[in-house]
Design an enzyme around this catalytic site. Structure first.
Site, mmCIF file in Angstrom:
data_model
loop_
_atom_site.group_PDB
_atom_site.id
_atom_site.type_symbol
_atom_site.label_atom_id
_atom_site.label_comp_id
_atom_site.label_asym_id
_atom_site.label_seq_id
_atom_site.Cartn_x
_atom_site.Cartn_y
_atom_site.Cartn_z
ATOM 1 N N GLN A 77 -34.144 -19.077 22.303
ATOM 2 C CA GLN A 77 -33.223 -18.082 23.074
ATOM 3 C C GLN A 77 -33.723 -16.769 22.875
ATOM 4 O OE1 GLN A 77 -30.513 -18.737 19.384
ATOM 5 N NE2 GLN A 77 -30.276 -16.351 19.621
ATOM 6 N N CYS A 83 -27.137 -18.180 21.178
ATOM 7 C CA CYS A 83 -27.195 -19.381 20.178
ATOM 8 C C CYS A 83 -26.242 -20.396 20.539
ATOM 9 C CB CYS A 83 -27.221 -19.118 18.762
ATOM 10 S SG CYS A 83 -25.991 -18.283 18.037
ATOM 11 N N HIS A 377 -24.433 -17.793 13.616
ATOM 12 C CA HIS A 377 -25.186 -18.651 14.347
ATOM 13 C C HIS A 377 -24.816 -19.911 14.608
ATOM 14 C CE1 HIS A 377 -29.198 -19.318 16.001
ATOM 15 N NE2 HIS A 377 -29.237 -20.147 15.153
ATOM 16 N N ASN A 398 -32.531 -25.959 16.153
ATOM 17 C CA ASN A 398 -32.343 -24.553 16.415
ATOM 18 C C ASN A 398 -32.887 -24.213 17.532
ATOM 19 O OD1 ASN A 398 -31.508 -21.864 15.810
ATOM 20 N ND2 ASN A 398 -33.051 -22.001 13.715
#
Length: 456
Positions: A77, A83, A377, A398
């Site tokens: 990102q 996110c 997040h 992630n």
């Protein structure tokens, strides 16, 4: 030194003024501790995190899992707060990649980013007009003006965008400077929105007729559309989808609209996916649903709705979806007890209480109620390690690129999930009957600043 005082409401409270005698006492206590000099040298030189780091946590979070979905390379990102989009679009592209035999493929995060900011502008105007009868220093108006729009969001907000605008592959709307580094567009767009708020509130104060106000709002939206088009490029209306599968066979599908692409290649019924939260605060009984006032992006679109469950049910639902071969979108407070570089989220990674010889513990409910923690997040759970059918650690995809963690993948201890995970998204088919019935309830409306309204 203690002294009784009156606050501005006339209530007596006990005031404490620090005396010289107390300062001397504090200094003596510090000097009497044999570890004081060592700790001072370590912390002043290395900082708190490095000085409290416990390497044992690293050895206890090895990246090996009994259930481990193959989800490919991680996305990045970059310098943006997308996110929640990356995590949601990643869960969808995992499915697409399996079905179409794609090696490297991403859905366009820039496309959904454009429409999110455009719709958030309209959502902001909606709330400005809704609260125009309140003074500028009311809590609701002040809350709106603090951040007219931002990069963050929640699962239901992305669903609202997709239901209205569809999705496109990244090749149809690639990244730009501003999508990957959003600070500049956020700064200028928020200035524009606050300026527009002044004008709209004044029009209401002047008792301007509704038609004129709406025309002004439409003109403002035209300005926003132009600003976003200059920053991200215009979103495609139609495009060609071209790709090679794992066997190197070429495919082309021409003249697709974004909604046609979503229907044909993603094919999810987004109504099947629901938000599950764990918020053990007194104001949110379990097995009840909640929404948050003034939270959303698409006016007239899907609303945010959470079902609050126990952590035991929370984990069972995540495991059931993983066992069915599907990854799990989740929201957490990633900055707590985590080593970004090694990709470890574990309660024991930093021994701060021991380092300072003071109790820093709080319950999950206390952290939520007192602003110590909230969802910050969103990522994707792609695996879990079960021992005697109980989870011990979780594999996390992630969206910070491959240079952190294990090629971008993190390990989350099960106890960390207990304390700092707040939301997952699961297919309704995995809910037991009790929770299916609970999820159908009309939601209780929470205040705009409730921690369950935090944007990932």
């Amino acid at each position: 030194m203690l002294k009784w005082k009156l606050n501005i409401k006339g209530v007596i409270y006990l005031s404490h003024i620090i005396s010289n005698e107390e300062l001397v006492s504090f200094q003596k206590d510090l000097i009497s501790r044999k570890e004081s000099a060592v700790n001072e040298r370590a912390i002043t030189k290395n900082g708190i995190l490095a000085s409290s780091y416990d390497w044992h946590a690293v050895s206890e979070t090895t990246p090996v899992f009994s259930i481990d979905l193959d989800t490919g390379d991680v996305a990045n990102q970059k310098q943006s707060g997308r996110c929640w989009m990356f995590a949601a679009l990643n869960t969808m592209r995992h499915d697409m990649a399996k079905q179409l035999g794609l090696k490297k493929f991403e859905l366009s995060q820039s496309y959904t980013f454009f429409w999110d900011k455009f719709e958030k502008a309209n959502f902001f105007y909606e709330n400005v007009l809704r609260t125009a009868d309140q003074p500028a220093d009311s809590r609701e108006v002040a809350w709106l003006m603090a951040t007219p729009q931002q990069d963050g969001g929640q699962w239901d907000m992305l669903c609202a965008l997709i239901e209205k605008y569809g999705v496109v592959p990244q090749t149809a709307m690639p990244e730009t400077y501003n999508s990957s580094k959003s600070n500049e567009i956020n700064t200028v767009l928020n200035r524009k929105l606050r300026q527009d708020a002044v004008a709209l509130r004044q029009m209401v104060a002047d008792k301007t007729d509704d038609k004129t106000i709406d025309e002004k709002r439409t003109s403002m939206l035209s300005d926003v559309y132009r600003m976003l088009s200059y920053s991200f490029g215009q979103p495609p209306v139609k495009f060609d989808f071209e790709y090679r599968d794992k066997d190197n066979n070429f495919h082309r599908d021409s003249d697709l609209t974004p909604k046609e692409f979503f229907s044909k290649y993603v094919g999810w019924n987004l109504n099947d996916y629901v938000s599950i939260i764990n918020a053990p605060t007194a104001d949110k009984p379990y097995d009840k649903t909640y929404t948050v006032d003034m939270l959303g992006n698409v006016v007239g679109g899907r609303s945010v709705k959470h079902l609050n469950v126990t952590m035991e049910d929370f984990k069972k639902l995540a495991i059931a979806q993983l066992q069915a071969g599907e990854s799990v979108w989740f929201g957490c407070d990633v900055g707590q007890s985590s080593d970004r570089q090694k990709g470890i989220m574990d309660l024991n990674i930093y021994a701060k209480s021991e380092l300072f010889d003071t109790d820093l513990s709080m319950t999950k409910a206390q952290r939520l109620d007192y602003g110590e923690s909230m969802m910050t997040h969103a990522m994707v759970i792609t695996g879990v390690d079960l021992v005697n059918n109980k989870p011990t650690k979780w594999k996390v995809e992630n969206s910070w690129g491959p240079k952190v963690g294990e090629k971008g993948y993190f390990v989350m201890s099960d106890t960390w999930m207990d304390e700092y995970c707040y939301q997952i998204v699961v297919n309704k088919q995995f809910l037991p009957d009790k929770l299916k019935q609970a999820q159908e309830q009309e939601p209780t409306i929470l205040k705009p600043w409730d921690p369950m309204g935090a944007l990932a």
